[in-house]
Structure formats: structure tokens, C-alpha cells
Design a protein around this motif. Structure first.
Motif, mmCIF file in Angstrom:
data_model
loop_
_atom_site.group_PDB
_atom_site.id
_atom_site.type_symbol
_atom_site.label_atom_id
_atom_site.label_comp_id
_atom_site.label_asym_id
_atom_site.label_seq_id
_atom_site.Cartn_x
_atom_site.Cartn_y
_atom_site.Cartn_z
ATOM 1 N N ASP A 46 -71.598 89.713 -42.124
ATOM 2 C CA ASP A 46 -72.353 88.501 -41.804
ATOM 3 C C ASP A 46 -72.832 88.636 -40.366
ATOM 4 O O ASP A 46 -72.191 88.165 -39.427
ATOM 5 C CB ASP A 46 -71.459 87.268 -41.977
ATOM 6 N N ALA A 47 -73.972 89.287 -40.204
ATOM 7 C CA ALA A 47 -74.459 89.610 -38.859
ATOM 8 C C ALA A 47 -74.677 88.358 -38.015
ATOM 9 O O ALA A 47 -74.332 88.327 -36.835
ATOM 10 C CB ALA A 47 -75.748 90.419 -38.944
ATOM 11 N N ALA A 48 -75.245 87.303 -38.613
ATOM 12 C CA ALA A 48 -75.545 86.088 -37.850
ATOM 13 C C ALA A 48 -74.282 85.456 -37.291
ATOM 14 O O ALA A 48 -74.224 85.081 -36.106
ATOM 15 C CB ALA A 48 -76.298 85.088 -38.733
ATOM 16 N N VAL A 54 -70.039 86.903 -30.826
ATOM 17 C CA VAL A 54 -70.215 87.804 -29.680
ATOM 18 C C VAL A 54 -70.808 87.042 -28.505
ATOM 19 O O VAL A 54 -70.388 87.207 -27.351
ATOM 20 C CB VAL A 54 -71.113 89.004 -30.058
ATOM 21 N N ARG A 55 -71.775 86.168 -28.769
ATOM 22 C CA ARG A 55 -72.387 85.379 -27.693
ATOM 23 C C ARG A 55 -71.374 84.448 -27.039
ATOM 24 O O ARG A 55 -71.376 84.259 -25.820
ATOM 25 C CB ARG A 55 -73.568 84.575 -28.251
ATOM 26 N N GLN A 80 -78.043 95.516 -36.144
ATOM 27 C CA GLN A 80 -78.515 94.180 -35.777
ATOM 28 C C GLN A 80 -77.590 93.546 -34.746
ATOM 29 O O GLN A 80 -78.049 92.915 -33.781
ATOM 30 C CB GLN A 80 -78.602 93.300 -37.029
ATOM 31 N N ILE A 81 -76.288 93.730 -34.918
ATOM 32 C CA ILE A 81 -75.306 93.172 -33.990
ATOM 33 C C ILE A 81 -75.424 93.846 -32.622
ATOM 34 O O ILE A 81 -75.441 93.185 -31.581
ATOM 35 C CB ILE A 81 -73.882 93.327 -34.553
ATOM 36 N N GLY A 107 -75.274 102.573 -33.663
ATOM 37 C CA GLY A 107 -75.349 102.145 -32.270
ATOM 38 C C GLY A 107 -74.047 101.734 -31.634
ATOM 39 O O GLY A 107 -74.043 101.205 -30.513
ATOM 40 N N ALA A 108 -72.923 101.936 -32.314
ATOM 41 C CA ALA A 108 -71.639 101.603 -31.700
ATOM 42 C C ALA A 108 -71.453 102.387 -30.407
ATOM 43 O O ALA A 108 -71.776 103.574 -30.337
ATOM 44 C CB ALA A 108 -70.492 101.897 -32.657
#
Length: 374
Positions: A46-48, A54-55, A80-81, A107-108
């Protein structure tokens, strides 16, 4: 206020000399600031939801965020994250070597793995190559609750020696492949075992160490256990990055982590409130005042010190060492101190708004002069 450790050598902490690695854009180890980590508890797929958490962690000041990647849906959401995050993202990998490769491609900034449970030598080689190709570092994460069977048979139970042997065996796998961008953790829920393992490991290898007491418990007991264990290590100069593992909102992990570092003078972020425990001498409600100020000043990242003392027994002395201070004792009023000096009186019923205003003005001055969180 300035750091007085040079004048007071009993406050000096000499950090263990470790080599420096990169976790994305962040330096870890060496002379880099000790970084504070936390981990999302949303479904990574659940990227969103994960981005929102994270924010929240970023707003709290987190330096590194780890996300669990147990399945392909999780690694598929990782790009996306990573794109939305302002801090490096660590992918937590267990058993599935393909997830590690996918996370590196996604991208980790770092892969948290145990090379020993990834599988065959060929699979380990593929993961290391992916990390090298995509600029990932690796964290070898040893946990007392998941030690290899042969070590449990050798030592009879989880113990510091078994944890360190596991860590060094895993490190050797990376070193044999000429991969040196790694850090190590050796965590246990038993804080005695944790501290002993890190002390041994710190002597055995020069890589950065990620410290923490794992599965420490709920917010109160977990904070206490983590503060004892990590406080002992940090005081001895051991630790390049940390996580306070709490069964609580991950944001609380970040807050406790920074408070721990602030208490030891190892990092300075936000307002450090010095307050008395309150007693019958208090000239105002110290506890409620501090609770209110903590909430209203939580948005400030610039380092500052504030003393809130209920009476004149210790108040003036504490105020000497803080940027802003308030000492009770008058009839319905108290003394405001600026830069350690008595400046003016203020009514108790207006003190909170007044102190917030003074702190924010002082922060603006410091920021204009180039002051920044460290």
C-alpha cells in the motif's frame, strides 16, 4: 546553548572509530552524526499509506526509514515510495533472495539481510552483485531470536558469543566478495545480552554498528530498556545509527531516539526542556505547563534549551545554562531569563504564550545566523 564538553571533560564521549559507508545520500559511521531510524508498520504494498507514514517520520526528524519487503507486491511499490521519500529507504529482506534483487533495482538505499538465510552461495553472490550494481549498502541484521541452528547447538542457547560469531560469519561472506559497504546489528530483547554482544563486536570489526534493543516492549518499558541498553553503548562510544524498537507509533521511536542522543550531547535537535518534577513549592502547575509547551514547540528542529522550574530554589541556577528560562515563586508571576540572565517578570496566566513567542523568536535568530539541527 553551546556545547561545554571541552570545558567539562567528564561530559566527553569518545566515539569508536569505524569506517564510513553510505546509505543513499546519508553517511553512516566515521565522524558522521549518529542517525536515527524507524520502520513503517503499514503494508508496503500500500504505497500511499506507507508514504504517508514515511512523511510523519520525516516530520519527526527521522534520518533513515526501513520498510518490510516480504513479497513481490511490496518490492513493486518500492520505487514509488523511494521517489516520494526525502530520506533513504532500507528494504527489510528475509529468506527471499529475489526480493533483495528487486529492492535494489527499485531504489532501496540499503538491504537489511542475513546472508546466511538468503540461500546458496550463488544466490548470495547475485544479491551482492545487485547491491553493487545499484549502489546499495547492506545491513547484516543478527537477532538472538533467529540464530542459526549450528550456533544454538554449539553454545546451547542464544548468547553474545553466538551472536557475534553469526555476525562475523555473515560479514566474511560479504568481504569474500569484496563488498565492504555494510553495517551490522546484533540485537536481543535481553538488554544485557545486547550490550555484551555489541561490546564484543565493536572490538572485532571496524564497520559501522546499528544499535538497538529489539522487541523492547510497549512505549514506557521499551523506552526504559532501550535507554539503559543504548545509553550504555553510546556513552562508551559504540553506535553509528540506532532504532528504538517500540510496540507503539513509529513516530514515538524517533522522538525517543533523539531524546536519547540529546541527553548524551551526541545530537542536538529541537527544544530541550529542563523541568523540575514539581512539589509544594511550585508557583505554577509545572507538569501541565511542560506538557503544553512540549506540544506547542514540537515543530521546532533548531537546537534550543528551555528551563521551566517551579520555584527559586533551583530555578535561577538552571536558567543560567539555558537559552530561555522561567522560574516561579512570585505571587502569580515568575521571572523570565534570556541567555542565562534575569530579564523581566511575566504573569503565570500569560507565561505559555509568552515563552512560545520567545522561543520562536530565538529560533528565528539562530536560523538566520546559520544554526541547524545536527
Amino acid at each position: 546553548m553551546s556545547d561545554h564538553s571541552a570545558l567539562r571533560p567528564w561530559r566527553t564521549i569518545v566515539r569508536r572509530k569505524s569506517r564510513k559507508i553510505r546509505v543513499g545520500s546519508l553517511e553512516v559511521g566515521g565522524d558522521a552524526p549518529i542517525s536515527v531510524q524507524s520502520m513503517t508498520n503499514t503494508l508496503t504494498a500500500d504505497a500511499a499509506a506507507t508514504i504517508e507514514q514515511v512523511r510523519q517520520l520525516e516530520d519527526a526528524g527521522v534520518d533513515i526509514v526501513r520498510v518490510s519487503c516480504p513479497d513481490e507486491a511490496s518490492t513493486a511499490a518500492l520505487p514509488q515510495i523511494v521517489k516520494a521519500a526525502k530520506v533513504p529507504i532500507v528494504a527489510d529482506i528475509h529468506f527471499h533472495y529475489r526480493r533483495a534483487i528487486e529492492a535494489a533495482k527499485g531504489g532501496a538505499a540499503c538491504l537489511r539481510i542475513n546472508p546466511g538465510n538468503i540461500g546458496s552461495a550463488d544466490r548470495v553472490r547475485e544479491v551482492i552483485q545487485a547491491a553493487r550494481d545499484y549502489g546499495c549498502s547492506i545491513r547484516i541484521g543478527v537477532n538472538a531470536g533467529s540464530l542459526e541452528n549450528h550456533l544454538l547447538e554449539k553454545y546451547g542457547e542464544p548468547c553474545p558469543d553466538a551472536m557475534v560469531e553469526s555476525a562475523l560469519d555473515h560479514a566474511r561472506i560479504l568481504q569474500d566478495h569484496d563488498f565492504h559497504e555494510f553495517k551490522i546489528s546484533v540485537k536481543a530483547s535481553d538488554l544485557f545480552m545486547t550490550v555484551a554482544a555489541y561490546q564484543m563486536l565493536a572490538e572485532a570489526i571496524d564497520c559501522p554498528l546499528h544499535i538497538g534493543v529489539t522487541e523492547a516492549g510497549g512505549q514506557r518499558i521499551g523506552t526504559v530498556k532501550s535507554s539503559i541498553g543504548m545509553g550504555a553503548l553510546l556513552w562508551a562510544g559504540i553506535g553509528d545509527t540506532l532504532r528504538v524498537s517500540l510496540a507503539a507509533d513509529p513516530v514515538e521511536e524517533v522522538k525517543v531516539g533523539f531524546d536519547l542522543l540529546k541527553s548524551l550531547g551526541l545530537r542536538h535537535r529541537g527544544v530541550n526542556i529542563i523541568a523540575c518534577p514539581s512539589c509544594a513549592r511550585q508557583g505554577f502547575d509545572v507538569i501541565r505547563t511542560v506538557e503544553t509547551l512540549e506540544a506547542r514547540l514540537a515543530h521546532i528542529a533548531t537546537p534550543m534549551s528551555l528551563s521551566i522550574i517551579g520555584c527559586v530554589v533551583n530555578g535561577p541556577g538552571e536558567a543560567l545554562m539555558t537559552d530561555v528560562g522561567f522560574t516561579g515563586g512570585g505571587k502569580g508571576a515568575g521571572m523570565v531569563y534570556l541567555a542565562g540572565k534575569a530579564d523581566h517578570k511575566m504573569d503565570n496566566d500569560r507565561m505559555v504564550d509568552h515563552i512560545v513567542d520567545l522561543v520562536e523568536r530565538r529560533v528565528a535568530e539562530l536560523e538566520s545566523a546559520g544554526g541547524a539541527p545536527t
